[in-house]
Structure formats: structure tokens, C-alpha cells
Design an enzyme around this catalytic site. Structure first.
Site, PDB file in Angstrom:
ATOM      1  CB  CYS A 121     -55.487 -58.600  65.735  1.00 48.49           C
ATOM      2  SG  CYS A 121     -53.783 -58.093  65.505  1.00 48.49           S
ATOM      3  CE  LYS A 177     -42.458 -15.043  69.179  1.00 49.73           C
ATOM      4  NZ  LYS A 177     -41.096 -14.765  68.746  1.00 49.73           N
ATOM      5  CG  ASP A 223     -20.198 -52.715  60.123  1.00 44.05           C
ATOM      6  OD1 ASP A 223     -19.592 -51.624  60.042  1.00 44.05           O
ATOM      7  OD2 ASP A 223     -21.252 -52.885  60.760  1.00 44.05           O
ATOM      8  CB  CYS A 237     -51.922 -61.775  67.202  1.00 43.38           C
ATOM      9  SG  CYS A 237     -53.215 -60.841  68.023  1.00 43.38           S
ATOM     10  CB  CYS A 278     -55.228 -56.174  68.549  1.00 39.64           C
ATOM     11  SG  CYS A 278     -54.468 -57.693  69.106  1.00 39.64           S
ATOM     12  CE  LYS A 301     -43.626 -22.566  63.860  1.00 39.99           C
ATOM     13  NZ  LYS A 301     -42.618 -23.415  63.236  1.00 39.99           N
ATOM     14  NE  ARG A 330     -36.759 -27.594  69.611  1.00 41.36           N
ATOM     15  CZ  ARG A 330     -37.828 -27.858  70.368  1.00 41.36           C
ATOM     16  NH1 ARG A 330     -38.306 -26.946  71.154  1.00 41.36           N
ATOM     17  NH2 ARG A 330     -38.411 -29.009  70.304  1.00 41.36           N
ATOM     18  CE1 TYR A 379     -13.232 -51.140  62.103  1.00 44.66           C
ATOM     19  CE2 TYR A 379     -12.780 -49.249  60.703  1.00 44.66           C
ATOM     20  CZ  TYR A 379     -12.709 -49.861  61.928  1.00 44.66           C
ATOM     21  OH  TYR A 379     -12.109 -49.232  62.978  1.00 44.66           O
TER      22      TYR A 379
HETATM   23  S1  IVH Z   1     -40.780 -18.144  69.169  1.00 47.50           S
HETATM   24  C1  IVH Z   1     -40.788 -19.683  73.403  1.00 47.50           C
HETATM   25  N1  IVH Z   1     -40.753 -17.081  66.785  1.00 47.50           N
HETATM   26  O1  IVH Z   1     -40.658 -22.491  65.510  1.00 47.50           O
HETATM   27  C2  IVH Z   1     -41.106 -19.443  71.984  1.00 47.50           C
HETATM   28  N2  IVH Z   1     -40.241 -19.372  66.968  1.00 47.50           N
HETATM   29  O2  IVH Z   1     -42.556 -24.517  66.324  1.00 47.50           O
HETATM   30  C3  IVH Z   1     -40.042 -19.870  71.087  1.00 47.50           C
HETATM   31  N3  IVH Z   1     -39.665 -20.446  64.867  1.00 47.50           N
HETATM   32  O3  IVH Z   1     -38.634 -23.926  67.962  1.00 47.50           O
HETATM   33  C4  IVH Z   1     -40.317 -19.764  69.681  1.00 47.50           C
HETATM   34  N4  IVH Z   1     -39.871 -18.665  63.599  1.00 47.50           N
HETATM   35  O4  IVH Z   1     -37.473 -22.806  65.997  1.00 47.50           O
HETATM   36  C5  IVH Z   1     -40.585 -18.190  67.500  1.00 47.50           C
HETATM   37  N5  IVH Z   1     -40.707 -16.007  64.749  1.00 47.50           N
HETATM   38  C6  IVH Z   1     -40.539 -17.098  65.461  1.00 47.50           C
HETATM   39  C7  IVH Z   1     -40.162 -18.317  64.861  1.00 47.50           C
HETATM   40  C8  IVH Z   1     -40.035 -19.431  65.658  1.00 47.50           C
HETATM   41  C9  IVH Z   1     -39.570 -19.950  63.620  1.00 47.50           C
HETATM   42  C10 IVH Z   1     -39.444 -21.852  65.226  1.00 47.50           C
HETATM   43  C11 IVH Z   1     -38.581 -22.068  66.434  1.00 47.50           C
HETATM   44  C12 IVH Z   1     -39.393 -22.935  67.358  1.00 47.50           C
HETATM   45  C13 IVH Z   1     -40.393 -23.511  66.426  1.00 47.50           C
HETATM   46  C14 IVH Z   1     -41.655 -23.921  67.169  1.00 47.50           C
END
Ligand code: IVH
Length: 755
Positions: free
Chosen positions: A434, A305, A48, A437, A452, A133, A154, A51
């Protein structure tokens, strides 16, 4: 260089016209680059101070030769940050996260919970999908008329960043779709394969560029590039796993919808299976876990799901997670290391949290040097009830310990190796004062944690509260992170949240103070003050969360905001509820005392002084107080413990004064009830009583709330509709007296229409 003479060392007073012109050009280019480095690449190369020096030099030359001032003069850009970062996008439907499970048994619980909610028996069919996942970052793609019009990250779930130009460079993301619904939002995960990640890091290293810690970070860093050309050069991939807004349904089932997305040209994960129930879900989990190492990309669990989209619709969402999905995470990775020291941190609610300082060790690809030790019982090798944990082995400084990480959570200690315990290692003596403090640290009955008692006089509590206040889910003030908060607090500039908003006024004039300190320049100071002013307008849920009241997390804050809608209404309700909250505590204390006395005398715990008796004692609790209290504890997700904490925080004189000082600086945005356009019950107060036959109470309540109604537990003058099933009693009588509209379950269902 251009071959022309370099005047960078020539004092301004010695420059002739030609040299001055040359020098102004050089400075304009340098400062433009510095701006870009600072604002858009997050990678400043100048301090800074440097700069500021360049900028001063530029100004002085312009003062000497006003007619040489350039059209793009840096002095015309004072404090005006160039268009920064990405444009914000509000998601048409919130991007949710997922509830987590770590144990097999939790999958059966998940299934049971859903069956309960939907009122399904064990013999009823209930199928799920199971899929990997993906460990990347989620992206929402909006198509209109078959064309990709926007891609957004997101963000906080409500607003993300517009990364459309970058998304267009990803080959898995189609630009045009044929036969797609008019409006289609496809959601999925952007990720980078192991091979591409290794190649990228190699290339970065060769060029002296930044390397990434893991594929997820590399994917995030690559997608969030302001220059799409950089993203294009990075090999990103995309798996579609869901959707947001749709102008027409994709299918009647999760599997069908994924198949449809695949037909439209998206990559969907080939390991997705339909499972008839928990047993098959666990089998698919094992299958995916076995293949994890050979997939070529990172996954961190399996997502289940509910397959039937009609049922998904009925199940709906909690504040931030769907009821119909669950992430079953892979077990944590383990590593052994030495525990060098146990330190005590004092948190914002005064909790004394022991932390293990470890000899750094790699666990699951991340270097770990600290782990939580939870509380004194945990160190001593027992749980809250006194039962042994880790076979009763305690943890001592100098011990050899096993560390693990599960998901994103803070590393923990799984075990200790007594064979390697040094002879001189002594049991850990947990402090009773604590360490910050010196106030007494008290452990209340039933509480696992020692706290505390110094309250606001404890500097640790004050700083932690401020850090919480500026944290990402709270005020999220850019340029004011934990480090700056500590610095400002140490210097006596900020003692409480309100002081943050006084900063620009107190120190803003000329910004002298801030600007002259180490690490701060004119630009960064100006930027900070702008960021502070910007956050004077704040959504209600963020404000509630930011107050850092014990038990009030992000989810509860959102629940409270949705219920009360405005700051004024919340404060009024908490103030009104105060006498009832005091009586509630008295009643709880009386019952606990009774139980204890009974236990000591060996009597059966017959409670002679009941809660009801205490409530009936004089002076009578005013009816509005009672109603406000019942309304508060009746909010889905708000229990009595949280309610006590909240009401008493607002009732406590100093605390309240501090909250009021803060509120005076703010313009609090009202919360929105969920989209309730055309809802016949929006804004109405509804009470359910008696037995419901077509849906469970939880479902009825969730649906009513989703339609913008307020669900209350008791009938009062404010009640609009009583839904009475068979067996309704006093509530129905009261509703009749008050001439409240009474519907049976069918009447209610025909009023609100199908799910
Ligand atoms: S479903 C409403 N499916 O995990 C449900 N999410 O921990 C939306 N993710 O934000 C999520 N693989 O970015 C879904 N097969 C999958 C996924 C998945 C990765 C991520 C997703 C979500 C995060 C949640």
C-alpha cells in the site's frame, strides 16, 4: 456614502456618542450584507476573520454606549443563521431516476426483461414511447383545483426544495389549468436553450458576474435563486414528461397522458414517438441523435417508456428506478491527450485504484485531467479472464491516450497510440504494498482488485471511510466535506465516524480550537456544530449506506432498511445470522477447493463435498441463524456476496465497536414500508411456492412488497400466508404442519385486489 464622516478607522475608545451611533449603523448594514452573502448567496465576500473583527468592534461599541444598541443589532443574531436556503418539501410520490443503457443490444434486453416480468410472449404486442432525455433538472409541479400550489426540485428523490416562487416566473409553467384533475402533479425538466445560455453568460461577463460552465448548470443556478426576481430575468424553459400524484388518471397510455398535458397547456417534447418494439425504438434513437445538434438545447440520450400505463403499474419500481423506463445515452465524446503519470489511490475498502493524470483536455465541454485506469489488468491490456483488451496494448506513463466520458461517469481511457509511445516508456509496475501505509496489498483469487491489508491502521482507508460517511447520500453534514474531513483527520480530531459527533462537545465549549484555525470563524464553527447535531437524527437507510461496508451501496441500503425497518432489528438479524454466514463461507470455500482439485487432476468437476454436505456438518447451525441468513439473502437485490460482507463487518470486533460507538450518538429514524393504507397484507410474511400462472414470481414478490408484506423464501413459524401454485411440495407440507394460511394464486389475487 452619506457625506457624513467615516469612523471606520477610529479606535472604539476615541468615538463620541454621535460617531458611535453612526458607526453602529454602518456595522449593522455591513454585517447584514455579510450574512446574506454567506448564508443565502453562498458567496461570502468577507473572510471569517474580518467578519469576526467587525462583530467584535460592534460589541465593544455597544458595551461603551449600551443605550445606543440598535433594535436590529448584529450582536443579537449570534450564530443564528438567517432563514437559510429553501424550505424542504417531501414529495407525495418519490421522484425516480432512470436506469441507463449505452449499447443498442441493451434495448432488446430491456424489452426481453419486461416481457419476462409480465410473462408476455414474443408475439404479444408491447409498445413503448421514445423521447429525448433533456439535460436539465427535474421539477415537480403540484396543482390543486387547477392552481399551481407548489413547485419542488428533485433533491434526493424523497425531499426536494420548495422553489414555487421561482417556478411561477417560467413562462412554460401555467399558473392555472382548466379541466385538470383536482390533484395533479406534473413532472418535467427545466432547461435553458443554447441561445439563452450564451446571452446569459455574455451579460454575466459584462457585469463581472459569475459565468456558467454549461446550460444545465445555468438552469440549476437560475432556478435555485433565493430572489425570484433573478430567476425571472433568466430565460428558463420547461418540458413536461411525466407526473406524480393524480386524483384521477390522465389517460390509459403514456402518449395519451402527454397529449393531455399538452392540452392543459404544458410544453411536451415534439420528438416523442410511439414505437412498436426495439427496432422502432432504435430508429427513433438515431433520428433524435441526428437532430441533436440542431435542437437548440442539450439532450443526453433518449428515454424509452412502456406506453400502456396499466403495464407500467404492474412493472412498478426498483428502489430508485422504474422497471418500465430506460435512458439510452448518447455515446461518449472522445479526445486524445498525454498520460503524464499513473498514481495509486487507496479507497475506503482498501482497493488500490490506479488513476491517470492527464494533460488537461476538453471532452464534451468539460476539462478532463484525470481518468480511471480501473485495475492492474486493465493497465496491462487484459480483462479479468486474461483475454486481451485494446488489442492487448498496455498503458504506460508518457503514452498518448484517448479519453472519453459517458454520462456523468468518471472519464475513462479508450485507447492508446503505440506510434507515439516514447522510447523510454516502461511497462507499469503495479505496487504490491500500500503506498499509504506500507501494508501488503493482496489480490484475492477471483478479485480484479488489489487491496491494502492495513484495515483501520491505513490512514487512506480511514479518511476515505470518513469522506464517504459525510457524503451527500450518507450523513450529508453541511460544512463538513472531503476537505474538512482531511484536515480534521490530519489533526487527529476525528479518526472514526463517532468522533464527528463528539466534536461539538469536545471543541464546542467556546469553540476556541476550531474558531482559531485558518478558514474557521465563530459563525462557521457554530454552523458546523449545529449541522452535526442536526444529523444525529438520521434515516435508517442513510446510516446503513454511510457505514461504507463493501458491496452495500445506496440501493442495497434502502432495500435493507425497508426490510428490517429499525436499526435494532437489523443489528439483531445480522448477529443472529453469524453462524450461518460462517457456514456459508465454509461451504463456498469447500466447493471451490473441490473444483480446483478436480481441474488439476483433470477430473470432471464432480463435487464430492457439496455445499449441502458442509452445511450438515457438526456443530449444527442453529435454526434461528439459518432462518436469519435465509431471510437476509432472500431480500430482493441482496445477494450472498453482499450478505457475507455485511454480516462479517458487524462481526468483526474493532469494526463493530466503532459502529456501536457511532450508534450511541444517533437517533435512527425507522424506515417506512411503502404506503400500505388499507392493504390487507401489510406487515404479513408471505411465501410463494409452486408455479404461478397469472404473474411471474418477480412480479408477485414486488407487488406483495409494495403492499407492505414481507416476502420470504422459506416457511417458518413467522409465516402468515403461503401462496401455493401447482407443484408446491415441501413448503406446503410444512405450512400445513405449522397451520399457516394457504392460498392458491386466485385466492391471493382476490385478497390483494387489482394492481
Ligand atoms: S422520466 C420515473 N423522461 O432524467 C421516471 N426523465 O436520469 C422519471 N429526464 O431525473 C424520469 N428527460 O430529470 C424522464 N424525457 C424524460 C427525461 C427525463 C430528462 C431526467 C429526469 C430524471 C433523469 C434521470
Amino acid at each position: 456614502m452619506t457625506g457624513q464622516k467615516d469612523f471606520s478607522d477610529t479606535p472604539v475608545t476615541d468615538l463620541d456618542r454621535a460617531a458611535a451611533e453612526e458607526e453602529l449603523g454602518r456595522l449593522a448594514a455591513l454585517l447584514a450584507k455579510a450574512n446574506e452573502d454567506y448564508h443565502t448567496r453562498d458567496a461570502p465576500e468577507l473572510t471569517d476573520a474580518d467578519y469576526d473583527a467587525l462583530k467584535r468592534r460592534n460589541t465593544r461599541i455597544e458595551e461603551r454606549f449600551p443605550d445606543l444598541k440598535r433594535a436590529d443589532s448584529p450582536s443579537d443574531q449570534v450564530g443564528a443563521a438567517p432563514a437559510e436556503g429553501f424550505e424542504k418539501v417531501t414529495h407525495s410520490q418519490r421522484m425516480m431516476s432512470l436506469g441507463n443503457a449505452f449499447e443498442d443490444a441493451e434495448i432488446a434486453d430491456f424489452d426481453a426483461r419486461i416481457r419476462r416480468y409480465l410473462n408476455l410472449g414474443p408475439e404479444d404486442d408491447l409498445a413503448y414511447t421514445a423521447e429525448p432525455k433533456i439535460d436539465g433538472l427535474s421539477l415537480s409541479l403540484r396543482y390543486e383545483g387547477g392552481r399551481l400550489i407548489r413547485a419542488a426540485t428533485r433533491g434526493d428523490g424523497t425531499t426536494g426544495e420548495n422553489v414555487t416562487a421561482n417556478a411561477r416566473t417560467i413562462s412554460d409553467i401555467p399558473e392555472k389549468l382548466t379541466g385538470a384533475p383536482e390533484v395533479l402533479e406534473v413532472r418535467g425538466e427545466v432547461y435553458m436553450s443554447h441561445a439563452d445560455f450564451a446571452a446569459l453568460n455574455e451579460g454575466q461577463e459584462a457585469r463581472g458576474g459569475k459565468t456558467f460552465a454549461n446550460p444545465r448548470n445555468a438552469a440549476a443556478g437560475s432556478l435555485r435563486q433565493l430572489d425570484p426576481a433573478i430567476t425571472r430575468a433568466r430565460p428558463l424553459k420547461f418540458f413536461a414528461y411525466g407526473w406524480g400524484e393524480l386524483s384521477e388518471p390522465l389517460s390509459a397510455s403514456q402518449r395519451g397522458a402527454l397529449a393531455r398535458l399538452a392540452e392543459l397547456g404544458f410544453s411536451t417534447n415534439p420528438l416523442t414517438r410511439r414505437c412498436a418494439g426495439p427496432e422502432e425504438m432504435l430508429a427513433q434513437y438515431r433520428e433524435i441523435e441526428e437532430r441533436r445538434a440542431t435542437l437548440g438545447y442539450d439532450i443526453d440520450g433518449v428515454v424509452y417508456k412502456v406506453d400502456d400505463l396499466g403495464l407500467q403499474g404492474r412493472l412498478g419500481f426498483r428502489s430508485t428506478t422504474p422497471r418500465w423506463a430506460l435512458a439510452h445515452k448518447f455515446p461518449a465524446e472522445l479526445a486524445w491527450t498525454r498520460l503524464e503519470k499513473i498514481e495509486i489511490q487507496v479507497g475506503r475498502t482498501g482497493a488500490l485504484s490506479p488513476v491517470a493524470r492527464l494533460t488537461p483536455v476538453t471532452v464534451g465541454g468539460v476539462v478532463v485531467s484525470n481518468a480511471t485506469l480501473h485495475n492492474e489488468d486493465y493497465i496491462a491490456g487484459r480483462d479479468a479472464t486474461g483475454a486481451p483488451i485494446r488489442g492487448g496494448r498496455d498503458i504506460r506513463e508518457g503514452d498518448w491516450v484517448q479519453v472519453y466520458r459517458a454520462g456523468d461517469v468518471i472519464p475513462k481511457i479508450a485507447d492508446v497510440d503505440l506510434d507515439k509511445r516514447p522510447a523510454e516508456a516502461a511497462p507499469y509496475d503495479f505496487p504490491t504494498v500500500c503506498p499509504r501505509c506500507g501494508s501488503e496489498a493482496i489480490r484475492e483469487e477471483g478479485d480484479a482488485v488489489r487491496r491494502c491489508s492495513g484495515g483501520l491502521i491505513c490512514p487512506a482507508q480511514a479518511v476515505e471511510r470518513l469522506k464517504h460517511f459525510v457524503s451527500r447520500a450518507a450523513f450529508d453534514i453541511e460544512g463538513l466535506g472531503a476537505k474538512q474531513v482531511e484536515q480534521f483527520h490530519t489533526d487527529g480530531w476525528i479518526a472514526e465516524p463517532a468522533d464527528i459527533f463528539a466534536l461539538p462537545e469536545r471543541y464546542g465549549a467556546g469553540m476556541q480550537q476550531l474558531k482559531n484555525r485558518e478558514g474557521w470563524g465563530e459563525k462557521s464553527a457554530q454552523k458546523l456544530f449545529d449541522a452535526i447535531r442536526e444529523k444525529q437524527r438520521i434515516p435508517l437507510n442513510r446510516l446503513i449506506f454511510a457505514l461504507g461496508i463493501r458491496h452495500v451501496g445506496e440501493v442495497a441500503a434502502a432495500d435493507l432498511a425497508r426490510h428490517y425497518l429499525s436499526w435494532g432489528a437489523l443489528v439483531e438479524a445480522l448477529d443472529t445470522a453469524r453462524p450461518a454466514e460462517r457456514r456459508h463461507r465454509a461451504a463456498e470455500a469447500a466447493v471451490t477447493a473441490e473444483r480446483r482439485a478436480a481441474a488439476e487432476e483433470g477430473r470432471r468437476a464432480e463435487i464430492t463435498r457439496t455445499r449441502e454436505a458442509v452445511w450438515a456438518e457438526p456443530p449444527e447451525v442453529p435454526q434461528p441463524a439459518r432462518a436469519a441468513w435465509e431471510d437476509l439473502v432472500g431480500i430482493d437485490g441482496i445477494g450472498a456476496t453482499l450478505a457475507v460482507s455485511l454480516v462479517s463487518a458487524f462481526a468483526q470486533t474493532e469494526e463493530r465497536a466503532s459502529i456501536d460507538r457511532l450508534a450511541a450518538y444517533l437517533e435512527v429514524e425507522e424506515a417506512q414500508r411503502p404506503a400500505t393504507e388499507g392493504s390487507p397484507v401489510a406487515g404479513k410474511t408471505v411465501v410463494f411456492t409452486g408455479t404461478l400462472e397469472k404473474m411471474t414470481r418477480a412480479e408477485a414478490k414486488a407487488r406483495a412488497e409494495a403492499l407492505g408484506a414481507k416476502v420470504s423464501g422459506s416457511v417458518s413459524g413467522k409465516t402468515d400466508i403461503l401462496v401455493a401454485g401447482p407443484g408446491a411440495g415441501s413448503k406446503e407440507k410444512k405450512a400445513r404442519e405449522l397451520e399457516v394460511e394457504i392460498l392458491d394464486e386466485d385466492g391471493w389475487l382476490s385478497l390483494i385486489g387489482p394492481a
